[in-house]
Motif scaffolding. Structure first.
Motif, PDB file in Angstrom:
ATOM      1  N   LEU A  31       0.831  -1.203   0.000  1.00  0.00           N
ATOM      2  CA  LEU A  31       0.000   0.000   0.000  1.00  0.00           C
ATOM      3  C   LEU A  31       0.866   1.255   0.000  1.00  0.00           C
ATOM      4  O   LEU A  31       0.539   2.258  -0.622  1.00  0.00           O
ATOM      5  CB  LEU A  31      -0.920  -0.034   1.225  1.00  0.00           C
ATOM      6  N   SER A  87     -13.084   4.559   5.502  1.00  0.00           N
ATOM      7  CA  SER A  87     -11.709   4.104   5.718  1.00  0.00           C
ATOM      8  C   SER A  87     -10.977   5.018   6.694  1.00  0.00           C
ATOM      9  O   SER A  87     -10.257   4.558   7.583  1.00  0.00           O
ATOM     10  CB  SER A  87     -10.969   4.050   4.379  1.00  0.00           C
ATOM     11  N   ARG A 123      -4.932   4.540   2.515  1.00  0.00           N
ATOM     12  CA  ARG A 123      -5.980   4.509   1.485  1.00  0.00           C
ATOM     13  C   ARG A 123      -6.671   5.872   1.382  1.00  0.00           C
ATOM     14  O   ARG A 123      -6.983   6.344   0.290  1.00  0.00           O
ATOM     15  CB  ARG A 123      -6.994   3.418   1.813  1.00  0.00           C
TER      16      ARG A 123
END
Length: 551
Positions: free
Chosen positions: A24, A226, A248
């Motif tokens: 990520l 999120s 994110r």
């Protein structure tokens, strides 16, 4: 800073799908590098709307055109968002439309809160009388009031006013829930947020995961959930999940050109607390760039307060790494010296064994001659005994030297020590048994090529310990079909070993040829073949190899 996580719902961010096989953080770093491209897309939409703005006919069209530009600017740039919100207010006033006037004041309050102008935002909110307007106006009004009080609570951060402002903010959020349509995303989200603020993190977590399971969520909604989940993960001490959730949200902010954001700031804080100063420094710089671009005064103060701390920690970390690399360099130098001494020892030992073999061969010939001439005089026997004693003396001397080097070499390679001991015992046994033929066979079985290969393999291991990414970085200089492919049992092959020696500072072809037991022409041929395959300019290839970093 706890309510910074909660109030992310007021920021229009977009979510991002999983980054596939990449981590990520790698996806976030690529997205940061693409910031300019996303901003250009944003500006293209804005310029298109600006081109249509003068052509709007009638007050309703003018109001709608100004609102479209406001929506594009409200989390992108404060000054422009404020300008178009004021335009909406003027047009609504000219229309004498109280609903549109209230909506425009709500939007002015939103951008003022985003810029940290609390007093001015509150003045606009005071002019909105929610009981006189629609449910959507009321919901937006109470949401903004809740944000206002929670922002004040964060700003004051004391033992008296903070608790009062939090209570007022919670009351406003309760009122907002009354006017939000049941079953909508907002109703479930605010219900989860209410549970979270009341200390029921488990209930909030369940509601947020229920929202994530909805197939029709917008990117904006996915990002809000999120971001809020990141705070719950922090409460549950699941720092890795909190970092992933915040990453994110940061990716979503960049892809939507959202500059009024705290995602990268919160992510930098989490990474700093974890000790990852390098990444924390990158993300805090991104956060201050976004805050400066948007014009969020309180956000710039907030980010600027922690940035020197992170940068200071990063400098300390770099200094520690520099000292560590210096230590590794000294160790590497010592290893090279030891390896050099090892080569000398092996070479000398080999020469002594060759001389011993020659001496034993001569002694055997004399012994055979003595056996055939047994009838000869005792004087001849004495001479032969004298020669044998001389041979034994030489062997004792050779054994003494061998034992000295074995004792020295034991500290470097116990395996090599055991080989020498076994070899010595075998020679002594053959001499004692007077089996010269078997002794020669034993000596002929000495495989110097194997010993040399072991030495090179030891060099490979030491080199790859110092430069673990050497093979990977070397292959990056070639197309995939031209990259070096090692066999299962290989650490380095001849091509890699030539440049490994160069990376260790041995750049002269003559010395490389001597170490690898090749001719100088062969070394030139290897280098020429390698440079012909590389994707970088030939005159820069050696520099690229020398730039490979050690651990």
């Amino acid at each position: 800073m706890r309510f910074r996580y909660l109030l992310l719902l007021l920021l229009p961010v977009t979510a991002v799908a999983g980054p596939g096989s990449d981590t990520l953080m790698q996806a976030l770093n690529r997205t940061i590098r693409a910031t300019a491209a996303y901003d250009r897309q944003k500006l293209q939409r804005i310029n298109h709307l600006k081109a249509l703005y003068p052509a709007a006919r009638g007050l309703v069209q003018q109001y709608n055109a100004a609102q479209q530009l406001y929506e594009e600017y409200k989390v992108f740039q404060f000054d422009s968002a404020f300008t178009y919100a004021r335009a909406m207010e003027r047009i609504a006033t000219a229309m004498n439309d109280t609903t549109r006037m209230a909506a425009s004041k709500n939007k002015l309050a939103f951008v003022l809160l985003s810029a940290g102008k609390f007093k001015e935002a509150f003045e606009y909110l005071q002019d909105v009388h929610p009981r006189q307007h629609t449910d959507s106006i009321r919901a937006e009004y109470y949401t903004l009031m809740g944000r206002y009080y929670h922002d004040l609570a964060d700003y004051d951060s004391d033992s008296y006013y903070t608790a009062r402002y939090q209570a007022l903010g919670n009351t406003c959020f309760d009122s907002a829930l009354v006017y939000i349509p049941a079953g909508s995303f907002e109703s479930l989200y605010y219900a989860g947020l209410k549970h979270l603020k009341q200390g029921s993190a488990d209930k909030a977590f369940t509601l947020f995961h229920t929202l994530l399971a909805r197939p029709a969520l917008t990117n904006h909604q996915l990002a809000i959930v999120s971001s809020t989940l990141s705070y719950i993960y922090v409460l549950n001490k699941d720092r890795q999940s909190a970092i992933a959730a915040q990453a994110r949200a940061a990716i979503a902010d960049i892809r939507s050109s959202t500059k009024e954001t705290v995602a990268t700031f919160n992510l930098a804080q989490l990474l700093y607390e974890q000790g990852d100063f390098e990444k924390a420094s990158v993300y805090i710089e991104k956060a201050i760039d976004d805050a400066s671009f948007y014009g969020a005064r309180q956000r710039k103060v907030q980010v600027s307060a922690i940035m020197p701390i992170i940068q200071g920690a990063k400098i300390s970390y770099i200094e520690r790494q520099r000292r560590l690399w210096l230590t590794y360099g000294l160790i590497a130098t010592l290893v090279l010296i030891v390896l050099g001494l090892l080569v000398v020892v092996i070479y000398k030992q080999y020469n002594k064994l060759k001389r011993a073999e020659k001496t034993i061969s001569e002694a055997r010939n004399r012994l055979e001659l003595a056996n055939r001439q047994l009838h000869q005089a005792n004087e001849a026997l004495k001479n032969l005994n004298t020669e044998l004693q001389d041979v034994n003396a030489r062997l004792l001397e050779a054994n003494k030297i061998k034992e000295e080097y074995i004792g020295y070499f034991f500290n470097i390679s116990s395996v090599f020590f055991e080989k020498i001991v076994r070899f010595k015992n075998l020679i002594d046994q053959k001499i004692a048994d007077r089996k010269p033929d078997e002794l020669r066979m034993v000596l002929n079985n000495i495989n110097m090529r194997s010993e040399r290969d072991d030495l090179l393999r030891s060099f490979d291991k030491v080199f790859l310990k110092l430069f673990p990414t050497f093979v990977e970085e070397f292959n990056k200089l070639f197309n995939e079909e031209d990259q070096v492919v090692l066999k299962n049992d290989e650490l380095l092959n001849n091509e890699l070993r030539i440049y490994a020696l160069m990376r260790m500072g041995i750049t002269e072809n003559e010395k490389i040829a001597q170490i690898l037991e090749y001719s100088v022409k062969t070394i030139y041929a290897y280098k020429t073949r390698i440079r012909n395959r590389t994707i970088v300019p030939k005159d820069e290839f050696d520099k690229k190899v020398m730039a490979v970093k050690s651990v």
